[in-house]
Design a protein around this motif. Structure first.
Motif, mmCIF file in Angstrom:
data_model
loop_
_atom_site.group_PDB
_atom_site.id
_atom_site.type_symbol
_atom_site.label_atom_id
_atom_site.label_comp_id
_atom_site.label_asym_id
_atom_site.label_seq_id
_atom_site.Cartn_x
_atom_site.Cartn_y
_atom_site.Cartn_z
ATOM 1 N N UNK A 153 1.626 7.475 -6.277
ATOM 2 C CA UNK A 153 0.471 8.024 -6.835
ATOM 3 C C UNK A 153 -0.690 7.108 -7.313
ATOM 4 N N UNK A 154 -0.763 5.941 -7.039
ATOM 5 C CA UNK A 154 -1.547 4.735 -7.212
ATOM 6 C C UNK A 154 -2.595 4.722 -6.122
ATOM 7 N N UNK A 155 -3.903 4.997 -6.204
ATOM 8 C CA UNK A 155 -4.829 4.724 -5.244
ATOM 9 C C UNK A 155 -5.529 3.493 -5.632
ATOM 10 N N UNK A 156 -5.507 2.263 -4.732
ATOM 11 C CA UNK A 156 -6.519 1.082 -5.083
ATOM 12 C C UNK A 156 -7.821 1.308 -4.827
ATOM 13 N N UNK A 165 -2.955 3.419 -17.472
ATOM 14 C CA UNK A 165 -2.641 3.890 -16.176
ATOM 15 C C UNK A 165 -3.085 2.902 -15.254
ATOM 16 N N UNK A 166 -3.626 1.598 -15.508
ATOM 17 C CA UNK A 166 -3.703 0.752 -14.373
ATOM 18 C C UNK A 166 -2.593 0.015 -14.045
ATOM 19 N N UNK A 167 -2.595 -0.033 -12.388
ATOM 20 C CA UNK A 167 -1.378 -0.486 -11.960
ATOM 21 C C UNK A 167 -1.435 -2.083 -11.879
ATOM 22 N N UNK A 168 -0.420 -2.840 -11.654
ATOM 23 C CA UNK A 168 -0.073 -4.362 -11.389
ATOM 24 C C UNK A 168 0.714 -4.325 -10.187
ATOM 25 N N UNK A 202 0.806 -1.203 -0.132
ATOM 26 C CA UNK A 202 -0.053 -0.103 0.177
ATOM 27 C C UNK A 202 0.916 1.191 0.079
ATOM 28 N N UNK A 203 1.810 1.174 0.966
ATOM 29 C CA UNK A 203 2.865 2.529 0.859
ATOM 30 C C UNK A 203 3.522 2.614 -0.386
ATOM 31 N N UNK A 240 -8.578 -0.602 -11.280
ATOM 32 C CA UNK A 240 -7.446 0.379 -10.818
ATOM 33 C C UNK A 240 -6.160 -0.154 -10.672
ATOM 34 N N UNK A 241 -6.330 -1.468 -9.718
ATOM 35 C CA UNK A 241 -4.992 -2.301 -9.416
ATOM 36 C C UNK A 241 -5.227 -3.542 -9.425
#
Length: 314
Positions: free
Chosen positions: A160-163, A263-266, A153-154, A234-235
């Protein structure tokens, strides 16, 4: 040590006849091989010995002997070593011969451990009228899950990624990572857990329900290669044991890339140093090959076993 998904056991590790010990490592005389330090040789000898004992157990279900052997193995893997020692161990012919089978054994052992603890927590929850979520803290590896989830999470927030909407591939019978993420991040509105094992999904669904998280955490019986909802996330978390080998992991990562929006985070769980004995290794360049842009890679040196790589779709 965190388990996410049961891997199929090879035939030489089947339980036919009630014995797991079918694969045989050639007898190893505890002598120091030319070119290897005594420290490296001692580690190799101990790892092979633990492997032999685990593979010959009638069952990998939690118990005094099983727990002791897994604890010894994890203790070896999370220590810090010189780079040359790590190379000596991981490149040794005996280790190369057994590493895939050892990971399968660890995967099965963790699956059974999580099943047992999830069922215990569910039973305990029905006996109490309040504070059911607190029962999770009784799980033997709760602190490891907590620290890993906090690290992830940190890392996300720092980049700048908000799950908000999350998909977790390979969540297992105790989806503690998802539960902790929901607790730690109020922005997370929905987490969709995927697993290919029906028993894991059934147990996880009941666990989530008895602790009152069913509105934010959903569990689906689904192969990640067949899931069609990555575009709404989003994640996306990829558990360390998803995919039987490196090729399958790459196929899944490519499928995720093709489906998800820009922009999707993995968040991919991997391993470093001798932790690679427990989990397959994914490198940042592997994600780059699939089209992702890597933001950060973190290698814990404490009791947390998994490394993490955060990347985003271009």
């Amino acid at each position: 040590m965190v388990h996410q998904q049961l891997l199929p056991m090879d035939s030489h590790l089947s339980t036919n006849g009630g014995v797991l010990c079918q694969h045989v490592i050639k007898p190893h005389q505890h002598k120091h091989s030319p070119g290897l330090s005594s420290a490296s040789q001692d580690l190799i000898h101990e790892i092979v010995a633990i492997y032999k004992e685990l593979s010959c157990l009638p069952s990998l279900e939690p118990g005094a002997t099983t727990n002791k052997l897994f604890s010894r193995l994890v203790g070896i893997c999370i220590k810090q070593y010189k780079a040359e020692t790590v190379c000596d161990v991981l490149d040794h012919p005996q280790i190369l011969q057994l590493i895939k089978h050892l990971r399968n054994i660890c995967s099965t052992g963790e699956y059974l451990l999580e099943c047992q603890w999830s069922q215990k927590i569910i039973q305990d929850a029905y006996s109490y009228t309040e504070n059911q979520p607190e029962l999770l803290k009784n799980f033997v590896y709760y602190d490891n899950y907590h620290d890993l989830t906090k690290l992830e999470l940190h890392a996300m927030l720092g980049c700048g990624v908000v799950p908000r909407t999350v998909v977790f591939v390979g969540s297992g019978p105790m989806p503690l990572s998802s539960i902790l993420l929901a607790d730690m991040c109020s922005d997370t509105t929905i987490i969709r857990n995927l697993d290919i094992d029906k028993d894991a999904i059934d147990i996880a669904s009941e666990l989530v329900s008895v602790i009152g998280k069913e509105k934010r955490i959903q569990n689906f019986l689904c192969d990640g290669m067949e899931y069609t909802g990555f575009g709404q996330a989003d994640v996306i978390f990829l558990a360390a044991l998803v995919g039987c080998d490196h090729q399958q992991k790459m196929q899944l990562l490519k499928r995720i890339y093709d489906q998800c929006k820009p922009g999707t985070a993995v968040m991919v769980r991997s391993a470093h140093s001798l932790r690679a004995l427990l989990y397959p290794v994914i490198e940042p360049e592997d994600l780059v090959k699939c089209g992702f842009l890597v933001d950060i890679e973190l290698h814990p040196h404490n009791q947390v076993v998994n490394s993490v790589i955060l990347a985003r779709r271009a």
